[in-house]
Design a protein around this motif. Structure first.
Motif, PDB file in Angstrom:
ATOM      1  N   PRO A  18       0.832  -1.212   0.000  1.00 42.57           N
ATOM      2  CA  PRO A  18       0.000   0.000   0.000  1.00 42.57           C
ATOM      3  C   PRO A  18       0.864   1.259   0.000  1.00 42.57           C
ATOM      4  O   PRO A  18       1.961   1.271   0.558  1.00 42.57           O
ATOM      5  CB  PRO A  18      -0.788  -0.109   1.302  1.00 42.57           C
ATOM      6  N   ASP A  19       0.320   2.299  -0.630  1.00 39.90           N
ATOM      7  CA  ASP A  19       1.049   3.565  -0.592  1.00 39.90           C
ATOM      8  C   ASP A  19       0.770   4.255   0.746  1.00 39.90           C
ATOM      9  O   ASP A  19      -0.010   3.767   1.564  1.00 39.90           O
ATOM     10  CB  ASP A  19       0.681   4.460  -1.777  1.00 39.90           C
ATOM     11  N   LYS A  20       1.411   5.373   0.967  1.00 44.63           N
ATOM     12  CA  LYS A  20       1.328   6.045   2.270  1.00 44.63           C
ATOM     13  C   LYS A  20      -0.108   6.463   2.600  1.00 44.63           C
ATOM     14  O   LYS A  20      -0.553   6.330   3.741  1.00 44.63           O
ATOM     15  CB  LYS A  20       2.258   7.262   2.270  1.00 44.63           C
ATOM     16  N   LYS A  21      -0.845   6.932   1.601  1.00 44.42           N
ATOM     17  CA  LYS A  21      -2.223   7.387   1.830  1.00 44.42           C
ATOM     18  C   LYS A  21      -3.110   6.226   2.275  1.00 44.42           C
ATOM     19  O   LYS A  21      -3.866   6.352   3.253  1.00 44.42           O
ATOM     20  CB  LYS A  21      -2.761   8.004   0.536  1.00 44.42           C
ATOM     21  N   LEU A  78      -2.144   3.353   3.566  1.00 41.88           N
ATOM     22  CA  LEU A  78      -1.664   2.850   4.847  1.00 41.88           C
ATOM     23  C   LEU A  78      -2.171   3.717   5.995  1.00 41.88           C
ATOM     24  O   LEU A  78      -2.589   3.214   7.035  1.00 41.88           O
ATOM     25  CB  LEU A  78      -0.137   2.803   4.846  1.00 41.88           C
ATOM     26  N   THR A  79      -2.176   5.030   5.796  1.00 45.98           N
ATOM     27  CA  THR A  79      -2.673   5.952   6.817  1.00 45.98           C
ATOM     28  C   THR A  79      -4.165   5.733   7.052  1.00 45.98           C
ATOM     29  O   THR A  79      -4.618   5.686   8.205  1.00 45.98           O
ATOM     30  CB  THR A  79      -2.413   7.413   6.398  1.00 45.98           C
ATOM     31  N   LYS A  80      -4.927   5.565   5.984  1.00 50.07           N
ATOM     32  CA  LYS A  80      -6.371   5.329   6.109  1.00 50.07           C
ATOM     33  C   LYS A  80      -6.647   4.031   6.865  1.00 50.07           C
ATOM     34  O   LYS A  80      -7.494   3.982   7.761  1.00 50.07           O
ATOM     35  CB  LYS A  80      -7.018   5.238   4.722  1.00 50.07           C
ATOM     36  N   GLN A  81      -5.942   2.978   6.495  1.00 51.51           N
ATOM     37  CA  GLN A  81      -6.173   1.682   7.124  1.00 51.51           C
ATOM     38  C   GLN A  81      -5.755   1.695   8.595  1.00 51.51           C
ATOM     39  O   GLN A  81      -6.445   1.135   9.444  1.00 51.51           O
ATOM     40  CB  GLN A  81      -5.422   0.592   6.363  1.00 51.51           C
ATOM     41  N   THR A  82      -4.648   2.345   8.888  1.00 52.22           N
ATOM     42  CA  THR A  82      -4.188   2.436  10.275  1.00 52.22           C
ATOM     43  C   THR A  82      -5.184   3.224  11.111  1.00 52.22           C
ATOM     44  O   THR A  82      -5.516   2.835  12.239  1.00 52.22           O
ATOM     45  CB  THR A  82      -2.802   3.102  10.334  1.00 52.22           C
TER      46      THR A  82
END
Length: 68
Positions: A29-32, A34-38
């Motif tokens: 996953p890209d950073k965006k 990954l941030t959403k999922q976290t």
């Protein structure tokens, strides 16, 4: 014995090659994303923690009421 050794090495080589091939298939996953999922995991964890705390408190008061 030499043939057995060659077969073991061939098995290990093909296993590692297969492992490397599988790792190349992974779509990281890209950073965006990954941030959403976290964020989603943290929010759901907090909400479930609050719900469990509320249910636990209600059950504790209910048990205390029945015992006294």
């Amino acid at each position: 014995m030499g043939e057995v050794s060659k077969k073991n090495n061939a098995g290990k080589t093909s296993w590692t090659d297969g492992l490397k091939a599988e790792f190349r298939k992974i779509i990281w996953p890209d950073k965006k994303d990954l941030t959403k999922q976290t964020t989603a995991v943290i929010v759901v964890s907090v909400i479930l923690g609050v719900i469990i705390s509320i249910v636990d408190t209600i059950m504790q008061y209910g048990i205390d009421f029945l015992i006294k």
